[in-house]
Design a protein around this motif. Structure first.
Motif, mmCIF file in Angstrom:
data_model
loop_
_atom_site.group_PDB
_atom_site.id
_atom_site.type_symbol
_atom_site.label_atom_id
_atom_site.label_comp_id
_atom_site.label_asym_id
_atom_site.label_seq_id
_atom_site.Cartn_x
_atom_site.Cartn_y
_atom_site.Cartn_z
ATOM 1 N N UNK A 13 9.919 -8.799 -0.781
ATOM 2 C CA UNK A 13 10.291 -9.606 0.385
ATOM 3 C C UNK A 13 9.431 -10.855 0.549
ATOM 4 N N UNK A 14 8.407 -10.999 -0.260
ATOM 5 C CA UNK A 14 7.445 -12.105 -0.218
ATOM 6 C C UNK A 14 6.506 -12.060 0.987
ATOM 7 N N UNK A 15 6.959 -11.505 2.088
ATOM 8 C CA UNK A 15 6.116 -11.313 3.269
ATOM 9 C C UNK A 15 6.733 -10.248 4.150
ATOM 10 N N UNK A 16 5.893 -9.643 4.986
ATOM 11 C CA UNK A 16 6.387 -8.604 5.898
ATOM 12 C C UNK A 16 5.452 -8.511 7.094
ATOM 13 N N UNK A 17 6.032 -8.273 8.245
ATOM 14 C CA UNK A 17 5.213 -8.064 9.442
ATOM 15 C C UNK A 17 4.818 -6.594 9.509
ATOM 16 N N UNK A 18 3.790 -6.325 10.280
ATOM 17 C CA UNK A 18 3.383 -4.942 10.486
ATOM 18 C C UNK A 18 4.522 -4.163 11.139
ATOM 19 N N UNK A 38 -6.667 -2.347 1.793
ATOM 20 C CA UNK A 38 -6.986 -2.027 0.396
ATOM 21 C C UNK A 38 -6.274 -2.996 -0.546
ATOM 22 N N UNK A 39 -5.007 -3.305 -0.250
ATOM 23 C CA UNK A 39 -4.263 -4.264 -1.075
ATOM 24 C C UNK A 39 -4.853 -5.673 -0.948
ATOM 25 N N UNK A 40 -5.384 -5.998 0.230
ATOM 26 C CA UNK A 40 -6.049 -7.293 0.417
ATOM 27 C C UNK A 40 -7.302 -7.360 -0.457
ATOM 28 N N UNK A 41 -8.104 -6.291 -0.438
ATOM 29 C CA UNK A 41 -9.321 -6.252 -1.261
ATOM 30 C C UNK A 41 -9.007 -6.366 -2.743
ATOM 31 N N UNK A 42 -7.863 -5.817 -3.162
ATOM 32 C CA UNK A 42 -7.458 -5.896 -4.566
ATOM 33 C C UNK A 42 -6.872 -7.264 -4.925
ATOM 34 N N UNK A 43 -6.640 -8.101 -3.906
ATOM 35 C CA UNK A 43 -6.101 -9.432 -4.157
ATOM 36 C C UNK A 43 -4.595 -9.471 -4.337
ATOM 37 N N UNK A 44 -3.902 -8.416 -3.960
ATOM 38 C CA UNK A 44 -2.444 -8.349 -4.129
ATOM 39 C C UNK A 44 -1.691 -9.010 -2.979
ATOM 40 N N UNK A 45 -2.243 -8.896 -1.766
ATOM 41 C CA UNK A 45 -1.612 -9.486 -0.590
ATOM 42 C C UNK A 45 -2.675 -10.224 0.217
ATOM 43 N N UNK A 70 2.697 -11.675 0.074
ATOM 44 C CA UNK A 70 2.462 -11.374 -1.332
ATOM 45 C C UNK A 70 1.687 -12.520 -1.956
ATOM 46 N N UNK A 71 0.668 -12.221 -2.737
ATOM 47 C CA UNK A 71 -0.149 -13.238 -3.388
ATOM 48 C C UNK A 71 0.377 -13.437 -4.804
#
Length: 88
Positions: A13-18, A38-45, A70-71
């Motif tokens: 979706x390229x982006x998603x709200x909580x 966790x996904x932020x720390x991994x650099x995925x989002x 999404x990054x």
């Protein structure tokens, strides 16, 4: 398994709200935030720093404006796309 499902949902979706994630995965926001961090720390989002509310209905919840993106270094997400299924 759920971490990869969240990652795939945001990637597709390229982006998603909580709010969207809570509805889709039927999970509590705090539990989702732990996995999203966790996904932020991994650099995925990444989490969008500041999102404006639509201003029309004044009923958008904070989780509708908490947006995760999404990054993908070669691609950008348009600011004009709807940010949430709950806020257009």
């Amino acid at each position: 398994m759920i971490l990869s499902d969240i990652q795939k949902f945001i990637a597709d979706n390229k982006r998603a709200s909580l709010a969207d994630l809570k509805i889709h995965f039927r999970m509590d926001g705090d539990a989702l935030r732990g996995m999203l961090n966790r996904l932020i720390r991994k650099g995925r989002i990444s989490k969008m720093a500041e999102v404006k509310k639509c201003g029309g209905c004044h009923s958008c919840g904070d989780d509708a404006t908490e947006i995760y993106v999404w990054v993908n270094p070669g691609e950008s997400v348009s600011e004009k796309e709807p940010v949430s299924a709950t806020c257009h």
